[in-house]
Design a protein around this motif. Structure first.
Motif, mmCIF file in Angstrom:
data_model
loop_
_atom_site.group_PDB
_atom_site.id
_atom_site.type_symbol
_atom_site.label_atom_id
_atom_site.label_comp_id
_atom_site.label_asym_id
_atom_site.label_seq_id
_atom_site.Cartn_x
_atom_site.Cartn_y
_atom_site.Cartn_z
ATOM 1 N N GLU A 14 1.311 -5.880 104.027
ATOM 2 C CA GLU A 14 1.730 -5.245 102.781
ATOM 3 C C GLU A 14 2.446 -3.910 102.995
ATOM 4 O O GLU A 14 3.065 -3.389 102.073
ATOM 5 N N ASP A 16 5.096 -0.935 104.203
ATOM 6 C CA ASP A 16 6.554 -0.851 104.170
ATOM 7 C C ASP A 16 7.154 -1.142 105.546
ATOM 8 O O ASP A 16 6.507 -0.978 106.587
ATOM 9 N N ALA A 17 8.423 -1.516 105.510
ATOM 10 C CA ALA A 17 9.115 -1.846 106.756
ATOM 11 C C ALA A 17 9.164 -0.655 107.714
ATOM 12 O O ALA A 17 9.029 -0.823 108.936
ATOM 13 N N ASP A 18 9.346 0.542 107.173
ATOM 14 C CA ASP A 18 9.407 1.732 108.032
ATOM 15 C C ASP A 18 8.090 1.958 108.759
ATOM 16 O O ASP A 18 8.077 2.367 109.936
ATOM 17 N N LYS A 20 5.871 -0.407 109.449
ATOM 18 C CA LYS A 20 5.762 -1.482 110.447
ATOM 19 C C LYS A 20 6.513 -1.108 111.712
ATOM 20 O O LYS A 20 6.035 -1.348 112.827
ATOM 21 N N SER A 68 3.720 7.788 110.698
ATOM 22 C CA SER A 68 3.318 7.237 109.403
ATOM 23 C C SER A 68 1.823 7.410 109.160
ATOM 24 O O SER A 68 1.390 7.608 108.020
#
Length: 295
Positions: A14, A16-18, A20, A68
């Protein structure tokens, strides 16, 4: 380190791509573990911030060198008013990424620590020019709040006067900006002007992010009563008019004016020592290594 329960429906996909991308520096099973904890942080941040904070600490101990993770830990600390911790985490994330988007919330942490002068100094730093429009509005809100902390109410009003305030266009930050301006006018003794801006805030506040309607009713002398209150006057009495039950009043802190101080007013280290992060002594590296696929 104590792990916290995570529902089976939380997979970690779930995020965000950033985020990940950030987690790709970790072994896959460890990355999945961290991702699931970050999902829990996001889920609980608004409704149960203390729980979100606990999950953020798990993620932090597993992956303290991931930007992150530091940012998520910062927001969890910020939402629970642990401003010293939040500032440390935001500084670490900024140093890792070089981005300036956390600058306004870092300045607000300075306010939370009782240092409005530092927040004002940050409003004049080059990082502000790197912010997008929303970030610049947030910086104005923080700077105006810092002026109010110093009881410079007229200066707070001037700080909020901008093209964004004058614009008739509605953006996600419009209601909060108009509300903050109305509140600054009240503090500066300009109640008549404030009413106009509370009206404008109500018009822009489609998701109830402010209590502008209650403030407007207060100015107009309208009282809200709870229909379930046994001590309330009989609604059927002569001359009484039905009104909606009073909603919870949102503290002005929610729009960046005057945060309470819950941390000791100590200076936060300018540079964060990664060794300060508690290491999970029970962490099993073999457990998180990629296992060979069975042919």
């Amino acid at each position: 380190m104590k792990r916290l329960p995570i529902p089976d429906d939380v997979t970690g996909f779930e995020i965000d791509a950033d985020v990940k991308q950030d987690l790709k520096s970790l072994p896959k099973t460890l990355a999945d573990d961290v991702a699931r904890n970050l999902v829990m942080v996001a889920r609980l941040l608004d409704s149960e911030p203390e729980e979100a904070y606990n999950y953020s600490r798990v993620a932090l101990r597993l992956a303290s060198r991931v930007a992150s993770v530091r940012e998520a830990a910062g927001f969890a600390s910020y939402m629970t008013q642990r401003y010293a911790e939040a500032l440390t985490e935001f500084r670490a994330a900024k140093r890792m990424t070089g981005r300036a988007d956390l600058w306004p919330v870092m300045a607000d942490c300075e306010r939370g620590l009782g240092r409005p002068e530092r927040a004002l100094a940050m409003a004049g730093e080059p990082e502000v020019k790197q912010l997008d429009k929303a970030g610049q509005v947030e910086m104005r809100l923080v700077a105006a709040g810092a002026r109010a902390d110093l009881e410079q109410f007229d200066a707070a009003v001037v700080t909020l006067q901008s093209p964004e305030l004058a614009s008739s266009a509605i953006h996600p930050w419009t209601a909060r900006l108009r509300y903050a301006y109305a509140d600054a006018l009240i503090a500066a003794g300009r109640a008549d002007e404030a009413r106009e801006w509370f009206v404008k805030a109500v018009e822009a506040d489609t998701d109830g992010s402010t209590n502008a309607s209650e403030r407007l009713a207060e100015i107009d002398g309208i009282e809200f009563t709870d229909a379930l209150d046994e001590d309330a006057e009989d609604a059927g009495s002569e001359g009484a008019e039905a009104v909606e039950p009073a909603r919870r009043q949102i503290d002005k802190d929610d729009v960046g004016d005057g945060r309470m101080i819950f941390e000791d007013e100590e200076d936060v280290e300018e540079f964060y020592d990664e060794d300060d992060v508690e290491v999970d002594e029970d962490y099993d590296e073999d457990e998180h290594k990629e296992q060979p696929k069975k042919g």
